[in-house]
Design a protein around this motif. Sequence first.
Motif, mmCIF file in Angstrom:
data_model
loop_
_atom_site.group_PDB
_atom_site.id
_atom_site.type_symbol
_atom_site.label_atom_id
_atom_site.label_comp_id
_atom_site.label_asym_id
_atom_site.label_seq_id
_atom_site.Cartn_x
_atom_site.Cartn_y
_atom_site.Cartn_z
ATOM 1 N N LEU A 166 52.283 -84.976 11.407
ATOM 2 C CA LEU A 166 52.081 -83.715 12.344
ATOM 3 C C LEU A 166 52.213 -82.697 11.359
ATOM 4 N N PRO A 167 53.623 -82.826 10.408
ATOM 5 C CA PRO A 167 53.657 -81.425 9.057
ATOM 6 C C PRO A 167 51.994 -81.418 8.707
ATOM 7 N N VAL A 168 50.999 -82.048 7.765
ATOM 8 C CA VAL A 168 50.036 -81.843 7.634
ATOM 9 C C VAL A 168 49.453 -81.087 8.729
ATOM 10 N N ALA A 169 49.503 -81.292 9.657
ATOM 11 C CA ALA A 169 48.694 -80.626 11.036
ATOM 12 C C ALA A 169 49.028 -78.941 10.897
ATOM 13 N N ALA A 170 51.015 -79.390 11.045
ATOM 14 C CA ALA A 170 51.428 -77.647 10.843
ATOM 15 C C ALA A 170 51.014 -76.823 9.155
ATOM 16 N N LEU A 225 39.188 -68.005 13.231
ATOM 17 C CA LEU A 225 37.765 -66.895 12.882
ATOM 18 C C LEU A 225 37.527 -66.236 12.545
ATOM 19 N N MET A 226 38.523 -65.229 12.041
ATOM 20 C CA MET A 226 38.225 -64.029 11.314
ATOM 21 C C MET A 226 39.197 -64.821 9.941
ATOM 22 N N GLY A 227 40.211 -65.111 9.355
ATOM 23 C CA GLY A 227 40.318 -65.227 8.202
ATOM 24 C C GLY A 227 40.851 -63.932 7.416
ATOM 25 N N GLY A 228 41.592 -63.067 8.090
ATOM 26 C CA GLY A 228 41.606 -61.955 7.819
ATOM 27 C C GLY A 228 41.787 -60.825 9.295
ATOM 28 N N GLU A 229 42.115 -59.838 8.857
ATOM 29 C CA GLU A 229 42.153 -58.509 9.670
ATOM 30 C C GLU A 229 41.003 -58.127 10.026
ATOM 31 N N GLU A 230 39.957 -57.845 9.024
ATOM 32 C CA GLU A 230 39.351 -57.061 9.747
ATOM 33 C C GLU A 230 38.187 -58.519 9.347
ATOM 34 N N ILE A 231 36.754 -57.940 10.002
ATOM 35 C CA ILE A 231 35.595 -58.909 10.029
ATOM 36 C C ILE A 231 35.480 -58.891 8.287
ATOM 37 N N GLY A 232 34.752 -59.252 7.624
ATOM 38 C CA GLY A 232 35.135 -59.534 6.600
ATOM 39 C C GLY A 232 34.009 -61.007 5.820
ATOM 40 N N ASP A 233 34.072 -60.875 4.370
ATOM 41 C CA ASP A 233 33.641 -62.301 3.737
ATOM 42 C C ASP A 233 34.529 -63.366 4.116
ATOM 43 N N ARG A 267 47.491 -76.029 10.063
ATOM 44 C CA ARG A 267 46.995 -74.581 10.615
ATOM 45 C C ARG A 267 47.954 -73.343 10.384
ATOM 46 N N ARG A 268 48.993 -72.993 9.192
ATOM 47 C CA ARG A 268 49.338 -71.988 8.913
ATOM 48 C C ARG A 268 48.147 -71.967 7.654
ATOM 49 N N PHE A 269 47.787 -72.494 6.867
ATOM 50 C CA PHE A 269 46.826 -72.726 6.247
ATOM 51 C C PHE A 269 45.688 -71.559 6.442
ATOM 52 N N LEU A 270 44.732 -72.529 7.732
ATOM 53 C CA LEU A 270 43.901 -71.863 8.314
ATOM 54 C C LEU A 270 44.460 -70.176 8.756
ATOM 55 N N GLY A 271 45.180 -70.026 9.293
ATOM 56 C CA GLY A 271 45.777 -68.806 9.639
ATOM 57 C C GLY A 271 45.498 -67.416 8.722
ATOM 58 N N ALA A 272 45.404 -67.915 7.400
ATOM 59 C CA ALA A 272 44.783 -67.174 6.418
ATOM 60 C C ALA A 272 46.242 -65.608 6.052
ATOM 61 N N PRO A 273 46.341 -65.681 5.065
ATOM 62 C CA PRO A 273 47.441 -65.070 3.927
ATOM 63 C C PRO A 273 47.751 -63.976 4.883
ATOM 64 N N GLY A 274 49.051 -63.615 4.915
ATOM 65 C CA GLY A 274 49.180 -62.424 6.024
ATOM 66 C C GLY A 274 49.158 -61.190 5.526
ATOM 67 N N SER A 275 49.198 -60.230 6.697
ATOM 68 C CA SER A 275 49.342 -58.930 6.438
ATOM 69 C C SER A 275 49.166 -58.019 5.363
ATOM 70 N N ILE A 276 48.453 -57.418 4.200
ATOM 71 C CA ILE A 276 49.466 -56.733 3.485
ATOM 72 C C ILE A 276 49.313 -55.002 3.665
ATOM 73 N N ARG A 277 50.612 -54.733 4.436
ATOM 74 C CA ARG A 277 50.162 -53.333 4.734
ATOM 75 C C ARG A 277 50.113 -52.136 3.685
ATOM 76 N N VAL A 278 48.685 -51.951 4.000
ATOM 77 C CA VAL A 278 48.230 -50.360 3.012
ATOM 78 C C VAL A 278 48.753 -49.308 3.598
ATOM 79 N N GLU A 279 48.862 -48.514 3.010
ATOM 80 C CA GLU A 279 48.854 -47.196 3.284
ATOM 81 C C GLU A 279 47.022 -45.954 3.207
#
Lengths: 410, 149
Positions: free
Chosen positions: B24-28, A215-223, B31-43
């Motif tokens: 199955l791999p296509v679904a996997a 649903l969110m597509g990221g960590e926070e609510i945005g575009d 699922r990964r794609f829709l999980g959005a990019p990994g978070s980038i830790r920012v200060e």
Amino acid sequence: MKRNAGNVDKAKECAVQPGAVQDTDTRRGLGDSRSTEGVGDRQGSAAAGATMTGKPGRGFFAHLHFPSVSVRSLRFKATWGAGVLLIVCFVILAGSGILLAFAYQPDFQGAYESVWEITFNYPYGRLLRSVHYLAGNLFFLASLLHLLRVIWAGAYSGARYRNYVYGLALLVIGFGALATGYFLPMSEISYWALVVGTRFLDYFPVVGLPVKRLLMGGEEIGDATVVRLYVLHLTILPLVFIGFASLHLWRIRKDQGLLKPISLGPEELRKVSYTFAVRREWMVFLLVVIALLSWALASPVELGPRPAPAYPPNPVKAAWFFVALQETLSYSAFWGGVVPLGVVAAVFLLFPLFAGGRDGYPLLARRKVFSAVALATLLAYAAFTLLGLCCRGPNWSFTMPSLGVQLLLW
Amino acid sequence: MNDISIKRRLLGWLSLVAIGAPLLPVAAMARRFLGAPGSIRVERKVVVGTLDEVTQGITVFREHGIALVKDGGGLSAISLACTHLGCTVGQAGDGFACPCHGSRFRRDGTVVNGPATTSLAAHDLQVVEGRRIVVDLGTTVEAGMKFQA
């Protein structure tokens, strides 16, 4: 046929099949002769002509119906018109929604601005939005009504269980569409509902986190969040809905139409042409259009302020259909949210399996129990909604409702 | 007859597997794609204000989503994000209250009453140049931890 053949071997099935076809033919024939025998009945003789099967010229829409329907199925008490009401709402929602989609801009800032433009600048924009919004609300109410009617009739055991489950799926999909539609304007109320809703998913074991990320597509609510909600609301949910709705309608025909009470007189079992059903469906359509238009003109939809994440209103109140959940969540997120939803889902999904009975008719006592459970659930939902709407003040503390509300309730 | 029926059913299942397995791999992947990019830790260090802006008790800095709580000589940065369902809490008397579901917290972030079950988060806090208060919003420290100002 395939399912029936489960235990029977192929040869036997082949032998049975022509017989079965013949059987339905004679039954239909009987229905015809009986309706012609309805002496002095104008409808009866009209029906006899139209009940002919295989009559050329029956098009696609006519094939959604049986060639003939029983008098009983046309009665208001048989259906409450709820199913047709839902189809009508869906058609109106699709029509108004497609128009709105031409003016909507799916990003965090653009969403609010474009909805503002639609509401206050586009010709007939506010009317269109009102109709879409009200049809959505009506859709939700009609699905509850439909579910209640089906449970009251006991049309969920035996072969009908499958269609009952399709119906529950449709209810969930419909509610999903209602919720995503309520987030899309990205006004203050949408924003806070989205904050709470996505955080609430954390409390669901296993499925919560993947759904939240989806649903969110990221960590926070945005575009990204708005785009995802937009895609769900405009493509995924309607497509899945159409799929299940088609199955749902097809299963009604497979299950020989509505479940009829066992003790019906010949008059109620009398078959008339499907055109009588079509006429009633158009009547529902016209009534709904009139109701929605007058409702939309009398109380056009509002657009709340733009969201300010640092400055929530106090109290934050969700849209009416979420207030009951907000109220129970204010006791506990897990025990007031996850557990009740899980229990309700389990009860409604599993009770029909224990309803007993033969030939698709549940045992009377269990039918009554299930009806009472469904009614109690609905009443609890209504009570929590009222409590949340009228009796909650700043910081969600308990306050006495204003005098006007008290009088209204009285 | 029975043989044919079994063979047919087997063939049916096999074709289902044949179609399903590549899906199955296509679904996997989907699922990964829709999980959005990994978070980038920012200060996320922000200068909140200066020591002389902070009064004894609670000072709310809504635009940063925190409150600075001065308790005697100690200073702590309390997050305004409710631990129940993420609404922004506001000051209520000598503590915090949530406008969404009514959770209440003391000024050190601990829960007075639910539905929230855990304390408000606290952030790492530094005082630089003798008076400017820097809060690292990316960190979470133990609630009630104080920094001598």
